[in-house]
Each structure stands twice: as structure tokens, then as C-alpha cells.
Design a protein around this motif. Structure first.
Motif, PDB file in Angstrom:
ATOM      1  N   ARG A   1       0.905  -1.207  -0.037  1.00 51.38           N
ATOM      2  CA  ARG A   1       0.237   0.005  -0.026  1.00 51.38           C
ATOM      3  C   ARG A   1       0.902   1.363  -0.062  1.00 51.38           C
ATOM      4  NH1 ARG A   1      -5.277   0.200   1.088  1.00 51.38           N
ATOM      5  NH2 ARG A   1      -5.005   2.091   2.238  1.00 51.38           N
ATOM      6  N   HIS A   2       2.137   1.235   0.835  1.00 45.85           N
ATOM      7  CA  HIS A   2       2.795   2.422   0.752  1.00 45.85           C
ATOM      8  C   HIS A   2       3.607   2.454  -0.471  1.00 45.85           C
ATOM      9  CE1 HIS A   2       3.244   1.707   5.458  1.00 45.85           C
ATOM     10  NE2 HIS A   2       2.094   2.741   4.912  1.00 45.85           N
ATOM     11  N   ALA A   3       4.053   1.533  -1.146  1.00 49.33           N
ATOM     12  CA  ALA A   3       4.447   1.792  -2.401  1.00 49.33           C
ATOM     13  C   ALA A   3       3.494   2.143  -3.721  1.00 49.33           C
ATOM     14  CB  ALA A   3       5.225   0.257  -2.876  1.00 49.33           C
ATOM     15  N   LEU A   4       2.301   1.853  -3.365  1.00 48.55           N
ATOM     16  CA  LEU A   4       1.291   2.212  -4.209  1.00 48.55           C
ATOM     17  C   LEU A   4       1.084   3.683  -4.017  1.00 48.55           C
ATOM     18  CD1 LEU A   4      -1.068   1.781  -6.164  1.00 48.55           C
ATOM     19  CD2 LEU A   4      -2.407   0.913  -4.334  1.00 48.55           C
ATOM     20  N   GLY A   5       0.924   3.973  -2.608  1.00 44.72           N
ATOM     21  CA  GLY A   5       0.747   5.515  -2.357  1.00 44.72           C
ATOM     22  C   GLY A   5       1.688   6.394  -3.031  1.00 44.72           C
ATOM     23  N   GLY A   6       3.081   5.823  -2.863  1.00 53.19           N
ATOM     24  CA  GLY A   6       4.251   6.720  -3.571  1.00 53.19           C
ATOM     25  C   GLY A   6       3.911   6.912  -5.040  1.00 53.19           C
ATOM     26  N   LEU A   7       3.626   5.822  -5.826  1.00 58.13           N
ATOM     27  CA  LEU A   7       3.444   5.687  -7.298  1.00 58.13           C
ATOM     28  C   LEU A   7       2.417   6.714  -7.517  1.00 58.13           C
ATOM     29  CD1 LEU A   7       4.407   4.601  -9.839  1.00 58.13           C
ATOM     30  CD2 LEU A   7       2.593   2.748  -9.524  1.00 58.13           C
ATOM     31  N   LEU A   8       1.071   6.768  -6.858  1.00 58.24           N
ATOM     32  CA  LEU A   8       0.154   7.586  -7.040  1.00 58.24           C
ATOM     33  C   LEU A   8       0.529   9.103  -7.148  1.00 58.24           C
ATOM     34  CD1 LEU A   8      -2.875   5.639  -5.550  1.00 58.24           C
ATOM     35  CD2 LEU A   8      -2.452   5.863  -8.061  1.00 58.24           C
ATOM     36  N   THR A   9       1.351   9.319  -5.610  1.00 64.97           N
ATOM     37  CA  THR A   9       1.672  10.768  -5.608  1.00 64.97           C
ATOM     38  C   THR A   9       2.646  11.195  -6.603  1.00 64.97           C
ATOM     39  OG1 THR A   9       1.638  10.061  -3.328  1.00 64.97           O
ATOM     40  CG2 THR A   9       3.109  12.025  -3.876  1.00 64.97           C
ATOM     41  N   HIS A  10       3.327  10.358  -7.401  1.00 62.23           N
ATOM     42  CA  HIS A  10       4.348  10.821  -8.274  1.00 62.23           C
ATOM     43  C   HIS A  10       3.963  10.559  -9.620  1.00 62.23           C
ATOM     44  CE1 HIS A  10       7.243  12.065  -5.123  1.00 62.23           C
ATOM     45  NE2 HIS A  10       7.059  10.903  -4.515  1.00 62.23           N
ATOM     46  N   SER A  11       2.530  10.037  -9.942  1.00 62.04           N
ATOM     47  CA  SER A  11       2.012   9.843 -11.283  1.00 62.04           C
ATOM     48  C   SER A  11       2.030  11.106 -12.191  1.00 62.04           C
ATOM     49  CB  SER A  11       0.836   9.161 -11.026  1.00 62.04           C
ATOM     50  OG  SER A  11       1.146   7.661 -11.069  1.00 62.04           O
TER      51      SER A  11
ATOM     52  N   LEU B   1       0.533  -5.293  -9.268  1.00 66.20           N
ATOM     53  CA  LEU B   1      -0.104  -4.022  -9.631  1.00 66.20           C
ATOM     54  C   LEU B   1       0.055  -3.492 -10.880  1.00 66.20           C
ATOM     55  CD1 LEU B   1       0.855  -2.001  -6.489  1.00 66.20           C
ATOM     56  CD2 LEU B   1      -1.570  -2.581  -6.921  1.00 66.20           C
ATOM     57  N   GLU B   2      -0.961  -3.163 -11.768  1.00 68.18           N
ATOM     58  CA  GLU B   2      -1.086  -3.099 -13.071  1.00 68.18           C
ATOM     59  C   GLU B   2      -1.024  -1.290 -13.420  1.00 68.18           C
ATOM     60  OE1 GLU B   2      -3.262  -3.809 -17.518  1.00 68.18           O
ATOM     61  OE2 GLU B   2      -4.225  -4.226 -15.394  1.00 68.18           O
ATOM     62  N   TYR B   3       0.014  -0.768 -13.762  1.00 72.05           N
ATOM     63  CA  TYR B   3       0.209   0.489 -13.995  1.00 72.05           C
ATOM     64  C   TYR B   3      -0.382   1.123 -15.492  1.00 72.05           C
ATOM     65  CZ  TYR B   3       2.648   5.250 -12.912  1.00 72.05           C
ATOM     66  OH  TYR B   3       2.888   6.680 -12.962  1.00 72.05           O
ATOM     67  N   LYS B   4      -1.028   1.691 -15.463  1.00 73.37           N
ATOM     68  CA  LYS B   4      -1.898   1.979 -16.858  1.00 73.37           C
ATOM     69  C   LYS B   4      -1.544   3.508 -17.595  1.00 73.37           C
ATOM     70  CE  LYS B   4      -6.146   0.775 -17.001  1.00 73.37           C
ATOM     71  NZ  LYS B   4      -6.297  -0.385 -18.003  1.00 73.37           N
ATOM     72  N   LEU B   5      -0.539   4.089 -16.974  1.00 77.84           N
ATOM     73  CA  LEU B   5      -0.252   5.217 -17.637  1.00 77.84           C
ATOM     74  C   LEU B   5       0.813   5.212 -18.674  1.00 77.84           C
ATOM     75  CD1 LEU B   5      -0.332   7.607 -14.696  1.00 77.84           C
ATOM     76  CD2 LEU B   5      -1.811   7.625 -16.258  1.00 77.84           C
ATOM     77  N   PRO B   6       1.686   4.394 -18.849  1.00 72.65           N
ATOM     78  CA  PRO B   6       2.548   4.280 -19.844  1.00 72.65           C
ATOM     79  C   PRO B   6       1.849   3.884 -21.296  1.00 72.65           C
ATOM     80  CG  PRO B   6       3.553   3.133 -17.899  1.00 72.65           C
ATOM     81  CD  PRO B   6       2.035   3.660 -17.476  1.00 72.65           C
ATOM     82  N   ASP B   7       2.673   4.596 -22.308  1.00 74.30           N
ATOM     83  CA  ASP B   7       1.874   4.365 -23.742  1.00 74.30           C
ATOM     84  C   ASP B   7       2.888   3.688 -24.181  1.00 74.30           C
ATOM     85  OD1 ASP B   7       3.836   6.404 -24.708  1.00 74.30           O
ATOM     86  OD2 ASP B   7       2.002   7.741 -24.576  1.00 74.30           O
TER      87      ASP B   7
ATOM     88  N   ALA C   1      11.631   5.077  -8.082  1.00 78.14           N
ATOM     89  CA  ALA C   1      11.714   6.242  -7.279  1.00 78.14           C
ATOM     90  C   ALA C   1      10.691   6.468  -6.369  1.00 78.14           C
ATOM     91  CB  ALA C   1      12.181   7.438  -8.140  1.00 78.14           C
ATOM     92  N   ALA C   2       9.396   6.458  -7.202  1.00 78.84           N
ATOM     93  CA  ALA C   2       8.096   6.772  -6.605  1.00 78.84           C
ATOM     94  C   ALA C   2       7.821   5.713  -5.485  1.00 78.84           C
ATOM     95  CB  ALA C   2       6.973   6.848  -7.652  1.00 78.84           C
ATOM     96  N   CYS C   3       7.918   4.314  -5.706  1.00 84.52           N
ATOM     97  CA  CYS C   3       7.710   3.359  -4.716  1.00 84.52           C
ATOM     98  C   CYS C   3       8.547   3.499  -3.540  1.00 84.52           C
ATOM     99  CB  CYS C   3       7.743   1.931  -5.488  1.00 84.52           C
ATOM    100  SG  CYS C   3       6.413   1.426  -6.622  1.00 84.52           S
TER     101      CYS C   3
ATOM    102  N   GLU D   1       5.696   6.012   4.199  1.00 89.09           N
ATOM    103  CA  GLU D   1       4.453   5.397   4.574  1.00 89.09           C
ATOM    104  C   GLU D   1       3.102   5.856   3.869  1.00 89.09           C
ATOM    105  OE1 GLU D   1       4.579   4.780   8.784  1.00 89.09           O
ATOM    106  OE2 GLU D   1       6.011   3.392   8.565  1.00 89.09           O
ATOM    107  N   ILE D   2       3.188   6.304   2.679  1.00 87.16           N
ATOM    108  CA  ILE D   2       2.217   6.922   2.204  1.00 87.16           C
ATOM    109  C   ILE D   2       1.137   6.211   1.806  1.00 87.16           C
ATOM    110  CG2 ILE D   2       1.676   8.355  -0.114  1.00 87.16           C
ATOM    111  CD1 ILE D   2       4.481   9.152  -0.708  1.00 87.16           C
ATOM    112  N   ASP D   3      -0.080   6.749   2.275  1.00 89.00           N
ATOM    113  CA  ASP D   3      -1.306   5.859   1.996  1.00 89.00           C
ATOM    114  C   ASP D   3      -2.160   6.325   0.877  1.00 89.00           C
ATOM    115  OD1 ASP D   3      -3.703   4.686   2.694  1.00 89.00           O
ATOM    116  OD2 ASP D   3      -4.658   5.969   4.027  1.00 89.00           O
ATOM    117  N   PRO D   4      -2.338   5.019   0.126  1.00 92.06           N
ATOM    118  CA  PRO D   4      -2.979   5.526  -1.187  1.00 92.06           C
ATOM    119  C   PRO D   4      -4.500   5.715  -1.232  1.00 92.06           C
ATOM    120  CG  PRO D   4      -2.815   3.060  -0.700  1.00 92.06           C
ATOM    121  CD  PRO D   4      -2.008   3.564   0.381  1.00 92.06           C
ATOM    122  N   GLY D   5      -5.149   5.609   0.156  1.00 93.74           N
ATOM    123  CA  GLY D   5      -6.512   5.541   0.317  1.00 93.74           C
ATOM    124  C   GLY D   5      -7.230   4.359  -0.061  1.00 93.74           C
TER     125      GLY D   5
END
Length: 462
Positions: free
Chosen positions: A296-306, A353-359, A373-375, A382-386
């Protein structure tokens, strides 16, 4: 005098048993030429061709190329070559011997991937790793990430792309789609057969594929360590271009080929592993979709820096046409969900986890560097993804904890510049080059008169 990174790589190659093995393979298989390949900031493959009799010498010494090649030798609108101008020095490209492979479509040719270094004659930083080498950056970042966290990033990519040519048009009923139709795979059988054959010959463990939309095919290969996946995606693109040449058709990784057509994505499916066989995103024994606290924390970082990562995940002007087409499974806001295909990140299976932004046009070395870096930032802080998004994210409330998704290249440039975690991870030289390159591209587009404008305004008044 201290030993430089270039010195170390040369010494490794000179003393590696792989060098003798490769030279023997060249002789036994009748290889006549070897491509020394490097990858630019946009994912283009550049390099030199070397007669095989000089391979052993140049595998240690390396080959030289003007540093502006790393930015595709692109000049700004003012005529200045990016990445240092005409007076920039050369970089030294030294091969990673374990990437040597004979090309299956012409076995007199082989290729090897290289890492790049400042030339050793420079007084200031001679022999240092070349800062704009995205392939080398990913290797360094992944190694440092593992040293700090004990974790390894493993990924698999979904490379959608467009094939055009006579006889490849799809036939389907109005309001329906040709997706998954075996008949359309049959129409494209020569493409599928050759791509899979060449992929297997070049070390890609091809696993499955389908017909996604009119002219669009996706063929997947097995997941692996992130740096290996990035090399394999680059190889896959080269295979597809070769197959197109042989069949007399076109192959394109353009993210949005036409209005109303499905965009070409390159979803990154990833997991984090410890001790070789422990996926830390999943709890042993649980079969329902879930994420561990670390996950969840890794996901929170990925969302924060997307938002900041969009300059990487959507690196062209055309990229953003894909995100505007709501309802065609491309994300339009930053969120996550449980097996929810409308979200930025989808928990698609236990531990994945499937990251759908890359084209389809993404530089895979940079996109994987972003994930690292983001994760890591998410884990460290300890970033919460909600909570996961329920239902269509196109209709869901905006999550104010995360920035808006940039929907133009211009907005993505600003978001990247504001993201200190990503710019620090990439370093000032590469970060500034990415901004300069894409700022010039955005300016060129903004000054270009399109067909849409002519259709809208040519005869609009009085």
C-alpha cells in the motif's frame, strides 16, 4: 589515479569468460557484423555497426558517438543541438556482454546493448557514467534500490501497437468490437508467427497475445527483473519493425493513431520481491485481492508521483489524445482500484499491480526508473493510497490527495519540473535535457497549424 566507472566496465569485459565465449560464437555461427546499441532519451535505438573481426577489441575499448545522439541529434527551433550542441564531446559505449544475440532474420548480424560513459580524456569527469544514459540509469537505480530496501522490482509489459497494410482491416458489426476475435488473429497470422518466432530466438519468453482493436495487436512476454524487461521491450520493438519490413506493411508504436481508435498503451505490471521468491505485495495464504502494508505504501508513492511521471509515461504530444478518450480504458485521473480497468493503477491479481499510464512510445528504462523512485518514496514515507475506487473512475469523485493528471505535454513538463523526488532520482543533467527536449517539441506543436484548425476555422466567418 582513481578507477573510473569506465575503467571498471572495461576491466570486467576484458577478464570475463563471456568475451571468449562470444568471440567463439561469432566464429562458429559466421557472424560478420555486430550492432553496438545504445538507447536515447526517447527510447530510439542508436549506435554503430562493427565488423566482427574487431569485436573483441571494441568490446573492451568501446565505440565513440557524439553525445547529442542521446537526444536523437534534435535541434531546437533556434537551431541548437540538444545535449550539448556541436561542441559536445563524444560518449564511450561499452557493451554488456550478456546481451549479445544473433539476429534471427540475418544470422550474419548480431547485436549487443551498451552502457555509456564520459570519454576518459576529460579532466573534470572523464570515465564517469554518462548522466543521460537512461539504460545505465535504470541499472544503477535498481541496484541502489535493492541495496537500500532489499527488494527487487519485477515487471511485465503489455506492448500494444498498430499494424497497417492491405488485408489487415477488421470487419465487425456496428456498435461492437473485433477485440479477442480469433478470426482477426488469423488474418494477422503471418505477423503473430514471425514476431513470436523472432522473439523466442532473441530470448523473449513469449506467453500470450490477442487482437485488441482494429489494426491493434498485443503480444506479451514473461515478466522478469525490471532492467531485463526494459531491454526486451526495446528488442520487441526492433523485431516488430523487422517483421513489417519483411511483410511489406507498417508497424507503429504511436500512442493514438487516429481519433476514435483505441490508443496504444504499454501497461506495466509490477511486483516487489525479497530473497528471490517472496512477493512482498501479497500475504501468504490469502487468495482474495489485497495489498500488504508495504504494498500500500509503494502504491501510495506511485500515485503521489504519477502527475510528475507523465512526462515519461506520456512522452509525446500525441500521447495525451489517448487520455482524453474517456471510455476506452485509458485513465483520466489518478486513482487505484481492485480489478478496476478504468483506474491509473489496477490491482489485477494477488501480488501484482498494473500501472496503466505508460503508452506505447514510452522509454522503458525511464518508466521503470519512475516506478523505483516513486515506490521507494512511498515506502520510506508510508504514503497511504486511500481506499480503492468503486465503479467507473470516469464518474468517481476526484481524490484531492493526489495531483490532477496532466492532459497535455505542456502540463506534464510543468508537473515533472515540480516533482523533486523524480528530478533528483534522474539527476540535473538528464532532468534538464528531458525538459528542454519536450519543451521544444511542445513549442513546435503549439506553432503548427493542424487539419482540425483548418476544418474548424477556414470558412467559419462571417
Amino acid at each position: 589515479m582513481s578507477t573510473t566507472a569506465l575503467d571498471t566496465h572495461r576491466q570486467v569485459n576484458a577478464t570475463s569468460p563471456l568475451l571468449a565465449e562470444t568471440v567463439a560464437t561469432i566464429a562458429e555461427r559466421g557472424v560478420e557484423f555486430v550492432y553496438f546499441q545504445a538507447v536515447t532519451i526517447t527510447g530510439r535505438v542508436v549506435g554503430k555497426v562493427v565488423p566482427a573481426k574487431h569485436f573483441e577489441r571494441l568490446a573492451v575499448k568501446g565505440v565513440q558517438q557524439h553525445q547529442t545522439a542521446i537526444a536523437n541529434l534534435q535541434a531546437t527551433r533556434e537551431g541548437v543541438l540538444l545535449a550539448g550542441g556541436v561542441n559536445a564531446p563524444e560518449y564511450t559505449a561499452v557493451p554488456d556482454l550478456d546481451t549479445f544475440a544473433i539476429l534471427p532474420w540475418d544470422t550474419s548480424f548480431a547485436r549487443v546493448f551498451c552502457r555509456l560513459y564520459e570519454p576518459d580524456h576529460l579532466l573534470a569527469n572523464g570515465g564517469a557514467a554518462f548522466a543521460a544514459d537512461t539504460r545505465g540509469l535504470l541499472q544503477r537505480m535498481h541496484s541502489a534500490f535493492t541495496d537500500r530496501t532489499g527488494l527487487e522490482l519485477r515487471t511485465g509489459c503489455e506492448p500494444e501497437m498498430t499494424w497497417k497494410g492491405d488485408g489487415l482491416e477488421a470487419s465487425f458489426r456496428p456498435a461492437s468490437s473485433p477485440a479477442y476475435h480469433i478470426e482477426h488473429l488469423e488474418r494477422n497470422r503471418p505477423i503473430v508467427k514471425k514476431v513470436v518466432e523472432y522473439g523466442q530466438a532473441l530470448g523473449l519468453d513469449m506467453i500470450e497475445g490477442d487482437y485488441e482493436d482494429e489494426f491493434q495487436i498485443e503480444l506479451n512476454f514473461m515478466y522478469d527483473r525490471a532492467d531485463l524487461t526494459a531491454d526486451r521491450l526495446t528488442t520487441y520493438r526492433q523485431i516488430c519493425k523487422q517483421v513489417a519490413r519483411e511483410l511489406g506493411i507498417e508497424a507503429s508504436f504511436m500512442p493514438k493513431p487516429a481519433t476514435g481508435m483505441m490508443g496504444n498503451g504499454c501497461h506495466h505490471n509490477f511486483s516487489l520481491w525479497r530473497d528471490g521468491d517472496v512477493n512482498v505485495l501479497a500475504e501468504p495464504g490469502r487468495t482474495e485481492l489485497h495489498l500488504t502494508e508495504l504494498g500500500r505504501h509503494a502504491l501510495g508513492g506511485l500515485l503521489t508521483h504519477s502527475a510528475g511521471a507523465m512526462l515519461i509515461n506520456g512522452s509525446t504530444v500525441n500521447s495525451y489524445k489517448r487520455y482524453w478518450d474517456a471510455g476506452q480504458f485509458a485513465p483520466s485521473r489518478i486513482n487505484w482500484g481492485l480489478d478496476n480497468k478504468t483506474c491509473t493503477v489496477r490491482l489485477s491479481a494477488v501480488g501484482r499491480l498494473e500501472y496503466k499510464l505508460p503508452d506505447a512510445a514510452v522509454n522503458p528504462y525511464l518508466s521503470h526508473a519512475v516506478i523505483l523512485a516513486a515506490c521507494e518514496d512511498g515506502i520510506k514515507n508510508e504514503i497511504d493510497p486511500g481506499a480503492p475506487t468503486q465503479g467507473s473512475s470516469y464518474d468517481a469523485p476526484v481524490d484531492d490527495r493526489f495531483p490532477d493528471l496532466p492532459l497535455t505535454l505542456g502540463a506534464a513538463i510543468a508537473a515533472f519540473r515540480a516533482d523533486e523526488v523524480l528530478t533528483q532520482a534522474f539527476g540535473p543533467e538528464l532532468s534538464n535535457l528531458l525538459v528542454d527536449y519536450h519543451t521544444d517539441e511542445w513549442a513546435r506543436f503549439c506553432g503548427y497549424v493542424t487539419d482540425w484548425e483548418r476544418d474548424m476555422y477556414w470558412d467559419d466567418l462571417p
